[in-house]
Scaffold this motif. Structure first.
Motif, PDB file in Angstrom:
ATOM      1  N   UNK A  29      19.060  18.478  41.354  1.00  0.00           N
ATOM      2  CA  UNK A  29      19.314  17.939  42.698  1.00  0.00           C
ATOM      3  C   UNK A  29      18.265  18.436  43.691  1.00  0.00           C
ATOM      4  N   UNK A  30      17.939  19.717  43.635  1.00  0.00           N
ATOM      5  CA  UNK A  30      16.942  20.270  44.562  1.00  0.00           C
ATOM      6  C   UNK A  30      15.558  19.667  44.326  1.00  0.00           C
ATOM      7  N   UNK A  31      15.252  19.353  43.069  1.00  0.00           N
ATOM      8  CA  UNK A  31      13.958  18.726  42.758  1.00  0.00           C
ATOM      9  C   UNK A  31      13.872  17.340  43.402  1.00  0.00           C
ATOM     10  N   UNK A  32      14.966  16.574  43.308  1.00  0.00           N
ATOM     11  CA  UNK A  32      14.978  15.252  43.929  1.00  0.00           C
ATOM     12  C   UNK A  32      14.850  15.359  45.443  1.00  0.00           C
ATOM     13  N   UNK A  33      15.535  16.340  46.027  1.00  0.00           N
ATOM     14  CA  UNK A  33      15.466  16.532  47.477  1.00  0.00           C
ATOM     15  C   UNK A  33      14.037  16.854  47.914  1.00  0.00           C
ATOM     16  N   UNK A  34      13.353  17.674  47.133  1.00  0.00           N
ATOM     17  CA  UNK A  34      11.968  18.024  47.441  1.00  0.00           C
ATOM     18  C   UNK A  34      11.068  16.800  47.388  1.00  0.00           C
ATOM     19  N   UNK A  35      11.292  15.932  46.433  1.00  0.00           N
ATOM     20  CA  UNK A  35      10.472  14.739  46.265  1.00  0.00           C
ATOM     21  C   UNK A  35      10.734  13.711  47.374  1.00  0.00           C
ATOM     22  N   UNK A  36      11.982  13.630  47.804  1.00  0.00           N
ATOM     23  CA  UNK A  36      12.298  12.760  48.941  1.00  0.00           C
ATOM     24  C   UNK A  36      11.576  13.266  50.186  1.00  0.00           C
ATOM     25  N   UNK A  37      11.546  14.585  50.359  1.00  0.00           N
ATOM     26  CA  UNK A  37      10.864  15.176  51.512  1.00  0.00           C
ATOM     27  C   UNK A  37       9.365  14.863  51.480  1.00  0.00           C
ATOM     28  N   UNK A  38       8.769  14.914  50.293  1.00  0.00           N
ATOM     29  CA  UNK A  38       7.335  14.606  50.169  1.00  0.00           C
ATOM     30  C   UNK A  38       7.064  13.161  50.594  1.00  0.00           C
ATOM     31  N   UNK A  39       7.951  12.240  50.199  1.00  0.00           N
ATOM     32  CA  UNK A  39       7.809  10.838  50.627  1.00  0.00           C
ATOM     33  C   UNK A  39       7.801  10.755  52.151  1.00  0.00           C
ATOM     34  N   UNK A  40       8.722  11.493  52.774  1.00  0.00           N
ATOM     35  CA  UNK A  40       8.783  11.507  54.229  1.00  0.00           C
ATOM     36  C   UNK A  40       7.538  12.108  54.852  1.00  0.00           C
ATOM     37  N   UNK A  41       7.011  13.170  54.232  1.00  0.00           N
ATOM     38  CA  UNK A  41       5.792  13.810  54.748  1.00  0.00           C
ATOM     39  C   UNK A  41       4.615  12.843  54.724  1.00  0.00           C
ATOM     40  N   UNK A  42       4.475  12.116  53.608  1.00  0.00           N
ATOM     41  CA  UNK A  42       3.354  11.176  53.484  1.00  0.00           C
ATOM     42  C   UNK A  42       3.495  10.041  54.488  1.00  0.00           C
ATOM     43  N   UNK A  43       4.695   9.508  54.619  1.00  0.00           N
ATOM     44  CA  UNK A  43       4.888   8.422  55.585  1.00  0.00           C
ATOM     45  C   UNK A  43       4.587   8.897  57.009  1.00  0.00           C
ATOM     46  N   UNK A  44       5.021  10.098  57.345  1.00  0.00           N
ATOM     47  CA  UNK A  44       4.767  10.637  58.689  1.00  0.00           C
ATOM     48  C   UNK A  44       3.273  10.758  58.966  1.00  0.00           C
ATOM     49  N   UNK A  92      -7.402  10.402  55.185  1.00  0.00           N
ATOM     50  CA  UNK A  92      -6.276  10.775  56.041  1.00  0.00           C
ATOM     51  C   UNK A  92      -5.572  12.014  55.490  1.00  0.00           C
ATOM     52  N   UNK A  93      -5.342  12.043  54.185  1.00  0.00           N
ATOM     53  CA  UNK A  93      -4.652  13.178  53.568  1.00  0.00           C
ATOM     54  C   UNK A  93      -5.497  14.445  53.603  1.00  0.00           C
ATOM     55  N   UNK A  94      -6.809  14.276  53.536  1.00  0.00           N
ATOM     56  CA  UNK A  94      -7.697  15.434  53.603  1.00  0.00           C
ATOM     57  C   UNK A  94      -7.609  16.139  54.952  1.00  0.00           C
ATOM     58  N   UNK A  95      -7.233  15.387  55.976  1.00  0.00           N
ATOM     59  CA  UNK A  95      -7.178  15.934  57.330  1.00  0.00           C
ATOM     60  C   UNK A  95      -5.802  16.473  57.719  1.00  0.00           C
ATOM     61  N   UNK A  96      -4.880  16.543  56.762  1.00  0.00           N
ATOM     62  CA  UNK A  96      -3.570  17.114  57.053  1.00  0.00           C
ATOM     63  C   UNK A  96      -3.355  18.352  56.193  1.00  0.00           C
ATOM     64  N   UNK A  97      -2.468  19.217  56.623  1.00  0.00           N
ATOM     65  CA  UNK A  97      -2.271  20.500  55.940  1.00  0.00           C
ATOM     66  C   UNK A  97      -1.255  20.440  54.809  1.00  0.00           C
ATOM     67  N   UNK A  98      -0.466  19.352  54.736  1.00  0.00           N
ATOM     68  CA  UNK A  98       0.604  19.294  53.730  1.00  0.00           C
ATOM     69  C   UNK A  98       0.106  19.041  52.313  1.00  0.00           C
ATOM     70  N   UNK A  99      -1.133  18.483  52.208  1.00  0.00           N
ATOM     71  CA  UNK A  99      -1.636  18.096  50.892  1.00  0.00           C
ATOM     72  C   UNK A  99      -3.028  18.674  50.648  1.00  0.00           C
TER      73      UNK A  99
END
Length: 262
Positions: A29-44, A92-99
């Motif tokens: 369950x926690x793994x799925x939650x983490x992956x949902x969060x990553x989707x949100x991070x990328x969209x943001x 775009x991803x290179x200029x953000x800290x999340x990835x």
């Protein structure tokens, strides 16, 4: 080999060991939650860069239920495409800290951007273009829901492939996990008492003018309209051994593997 194994452990013991292995390695369950969060991070990140109508769809093993805790996260971006979309998204991803570890692969058959989520270390493959990958994901998810033996069989074959060095990112990849999954499905369509229907049969009961994310749900709702299959009582161990025997004797010179025809 089969007889030797069964002398040491009976089929029920082997079935239970396979199930225990899957429970240990599957996404929690926690793994799925983490992956949902990553989707949100990328969209943001993409919305801030001007892609305000962008939608991010996870697909592959995260959605079809056959993923492991160390599986990559496959993402499909639904956005307005241009000739250099892959390079733009990578920038775009290179200029953000999340990835981190951003790599554009624009000339692949399916152009993608590879990235690693900094906090979780999850490897992400981001693709664009045709939504066939979403349909494929829903098809495999349906197969796993249709019969309870399908999911553990797919997962134990994928795990075997990983342990044998047949799949994975490191080194020379001889076979993709997706190909192994389709080989299992094709085998289950072709045994004397099939467990799964062909894609050709599935398409007779659904209207394809739907969003891919509804495909599995619609098939589940209309499964009673599918041709009745002969009852199959094989154990998980029977099916696993049958899988290896099937492809050991398969005539690759004159035959092809087709999940469409079954």
């Amino acid at each position: 080999m089969y007889d030797h194994v069964l002398k040491v452990l009976n089929k029920k013991d082997l079935d239970n060991q396979i199930i225990d292995l899957i429970k240990e390695k599957e996404l929690k369950v926690d793994d799925y939650a983490e992956r949902v969060k990553i989707c949100g991070d990328i969209r943001e990140v993409l919305v801030e860069a001007g892609y305000t109508s962008c939608l991010v769809y996870p697909y592959g093993s995260t959605i079809n239920s056959v993923g492991f805790t160390d599986s990559d996260l496959d993402l499909y971006l639904d956005l307005q495409l241009s000739q250099d979309t892959t390079l733009k998204i990578a920038k775009i991803l290179e200029n953000c800290s999340q990835f981190v570890d951003i790599e554009a692969v624009p000339n692949a058959r399916v152009p993608i951007v590879k990235a690693v989520h900094f906090l979780s270390g999850i490897k992400c493959d981001i693709s664009f273009g045709h939504k066939a990958i979403l349909w494929n994901t829903e098809f495999i998810r349906f197969c796993c829901l249709y019969d309870t033996r399908v999911r553990p069989l797919i997962m134990v074959v994928r795990y075997w492939g990983c342990m044998q060095g047949l799949v994975g990112r490191n080194g020379k990849v001889r076979l993709h996990n997706y190909a192994l999954t389709l080989m299992v499905i094709a085998y289950l369509q072709q045994i004397p008492c099939p467990i799964l229907h062909s894609v050709q049969q599935l398409l007779t009961i659904v209207d394809m003018d739907i969003h891919p994310s509804s495909f599995c749900s619609l098939l589940m709702a209309k499964q009673d309209k599918l041709p009745i299959l002969l009852k199959n009582t094989d154990s998980l161990t029977d099916l696993l051994m049958g899988f290896f025997n099937h492809y050991k004797s398969f005539d690759y010179e004159t035959n092809v593997i087709s999940i469409f025809l079954g």
